[in-house]
Design a protein around this motif. Structure first.
Motif, PDB file in Angstrom:
ATOM      1  N   ARG A 143      -0.849  16.339   4.134  1.00  0.00           N
ATOM      2  CA  ARG A 143      -2.311  16.204   4.164  1.00  0.00           C
ATOM      3  C   ARG A 143      -2.849  16.534   5.550  1.00  0.00           C
ATOM      4  O   ARG A 143      -3.822  17.288   5.684  1.00  0.00           O
ATOM      5  N   ASP A 144      -2.211  15.994   6.575  1.00  0.00           N
ATOM      6  CA  ASP A 144      -2.652  16.268   7.941  1.00  0.00           C
ATOM      7  C   ASP A 144      -2.550  17.758   8.266  1.00  0.00           C
ATOM      8  O   ASP A 144      -3.427  18.328   8.917  1.00  0.00           O
ATOM      9  N   ALA A 145      -1.488  18.403   7.797  1.00  0.00           N
ATOM     10  CA  ALA A 145      -1.311  19.837   8.042  1.00  0.00           C
ATOM     11  C   ALA A 145      -2.381  20.655   7.321  1.00  0.00           C
ATOM     12  O   ALA A 145      -2.935  21.609   7.890  1.00  0.00           O
ATOM     13  N   VAL A 146      -2.697  20.277   6.094  1.00  0.00           N
ATOM     14  CA  VAL A 146      -3.716  21.012   5.335  1.00  0.00           C
ATOM     15  C   VAL A 146      -5.087  20.837   5.985  1.00  0.00           C
ATOM     16  O   VAL A 146      -5.850  21.808   6.118  1.00  0.00           O
ATOM     17  N   PHE A 147      -5.400  19.627   6.424  1.00  0.00           N
ATOM     18  CA  PHE A 147      -6.681  19.410   7.104  1.00  0.00           C
ATOM     19  C   PHE A 147      -6.754  20.202   8.408  1.00  0.00           C
ATOM     20  O   PHE A 147      -7.804  20.750   8.753  1.00  0.00           O
ATOM     21  N   ALA A 148      -5.650  20.273   9.135  1.00  0.00           N
ATOM     22  CA  ALA A 148      -5.621  21.072  10.364  1.00  0.00           C
ATOM     23  C   ALA A 148      -5.820  22.550  10.034  1.00  0.00           C
ATOM     24  O   ALA A 148      -6.528  23.268  10.760  1.00  0.00           O
ATOM     25  N   ASN A 149      -5.214  23.011   8.951  1.00  0.00           N
ATOM     26  CA  ASN A 149      -5.402  24.397   8.537  1.00  0.00           C
ATOM     27  C   ASN A 149      -6.855  24.679   8.163  1.00  0.00           C
ATOM     28  O   ASN A 149      -7.378  25.756   8.463  1.00  0.00           O
TER      29      ASN A 149
END
Length: 88
Positions: A40-46
């Protein structure tokens, strides 16, 4: 007497240092919830990066819309699964 005491002290310190419960370097097994939170954190950063690059003029409108929709769909799926796991 001095050598025997040194050996006992060495063995005690070795056991204390490498005892599995006290070893800070052992990793706990990552759960599905941990994996989902990282994803989730990676997708939000993307998504943040995508928005920034779009505003900087690096993406055409069509590509931006497609990528944003894909990332938002993935984020929705992940957040939904996190909610289900946290309620259980």
């Amino acid at each position: 007497m001095g050598i025997a005491a040194s050996i006992v002290l060495f063995v005690a310190l070795f056991a204390y240092t490498f005892w599995p419960e006290k070893n800070p370097f052992t990793q706990r097994a990552a759960s599905r919830l941990d994996f989902l939170r990282e994803r989730r954190d990676a997708v939000f950063a993307n998504l943040r990066d995508l928005n920034f690059e779009y505003k900087a003029g690096k993406y055409p409108e069509e590509d931006y819309a497609t990528q944003r929709a894909l990332l938002e769909d993935e984020a929705t799926t992940i957040v939904t699964e996190i909610d289900v796991l946290e309620r259980a």
